[in-house]
Design an enzyme around this catalytic site. Structure first.
Site, PDB file in Angstrom:
ATOM      1  N   ASP A  12       0.600   4.126  -0.207  1.00  0.00           N
ATOM      2  CA  ASP A  12       1.969   3.636  -0.189  1.00  0.00           C
ATOM      3  C   ASP A  12       2.454   3.724  -1.642  1.00  0.00           C
ATOM      4  OD1 ASP A  12       4.339   2.043   0.676  1.00  0.00           O
ATOM      5  OD2 ASP A  12       3.421   0.537  -0.618  1.00  0.00           O
ATOM      6  N   ASP A 171       0.425  -2.485   0.078  1.00  0.00           N
ATOM      7  CA  ASP A 171       0.724  -3.801  -0.483  1.00  0.00           C
ATOM      8  C   ASP A 171       1.447  -4.707   0.500  1.00  0.00           C
ATOM      9  OD1 ASP A 171       3.941  -4.122  -1.599  1.00  0.00           O
ATOM     10  OD2 ASP A 171       3.261  -2.192  -0.848  1.00  0.00           O
TER      11      ASP A 171
END
Length: 231
Positions: A12, A171
């Site tokens: 990500d 995250d």
């Protein structure tokens, strides 16, 4: 041959590789202010961490009663964000080390992000990570953003990797849920500490509850090596 065997790593971008959330907050705050909404706070912003820009704006239209078309809002927020991103985006030092460590081992890597292709390109170019991360998927290119698995499955397809051989770095809870739905292992580094108890993070193979403060390139690499089946 890498000690990681056939493992591929999918990152990500926002809040994982780079601390771009302050720029997203400011771009969102400015966009909403232009629509007469002047009380948008960081706490408000945290609700949308991990959700694509397009989906965030759809939710804002409903929540704040915005009359401007979605395309107009999207173009404005992306324009403001790109200006901020090009000026400065902070790469987490241990994440940069991790990317460089994997690159030295020849591990295939990709970025799968809810950001626009232009935003991803600007950040990777400006951060010096573009040379290592050449496979990039934006949620704009697939049918559904996270928590659907589409971006991760497309990244695996472009890498020529089986989902079971991929490890996702995330995250946010929607991203951890997307990795799980894709059948991929996940190292979760919560950007918002208070979200660490989200059930989606419980599916991660490795959860670093303290976020980036708990992350080191070497420990992540060692975990990958230990959790990779011997070929």
């Amino acid at each position: 041959m890498s000690t990681l065997g056939g493992t591929s790593v999918i990152f990500d971008l926002d809040g994982t590789l780079v601390d771009s959330e302050p720029n997203y907050f400011e771009a969102g705050r400015q966009t909403l202010a232009g629509q007469g909404i002047t009380d948008f706070t960081w706490a408000d912003h945290e609700r949308y961490v991990g959700i694509s820009t397009q989906e965030t704006l759809s939710l804002w239209k409903e929540r704040y009663g915005l009359s401007a078309p979605l395309d107009t809002l999207l173009a404005e927020k992306n324009r403001r964000y790109l200006e901020l991103a090009r000026a400065a985006t902070h790469v987490y030092p241990e994440m940069r080390k991790f990317v460089e460590l994997l690159a030295a081992e020849g591990v295939p890597m990709a970025v799968a992000s809810g950001s626009s292709p232009e935003a991803i390109e600007a950040i990777l170019a400006g951060s010096g990570l573009a040379s290592h991360l050449t496979t990039v998927v934006s949620a704009d290119e697939v049918a559904h953003g996270k928590p659907a698995p589409d971006v991760f499955l497309e990244a695996a397809r472009r890498l020529g990797a089986a989902p079971a051989d991929c490890v996702v770095m995330e995250d946010a809870a929607p991203g951890a849920a997307a990795a799980h739905a894709a059948g991929m292992r996940c190292i979760a580094i919560p950007y918002v500490a208070a979200h660490a108890d989200d059930p989606a993070f419980a599916t991660a193979g490795l959860l670093l509850r303290g976020g980036q403060a708990d992350f080191t390139a070497r420990s992540a690499y060692d975990w990958l090596a230990e959790s990779t089946p011997a070929s």
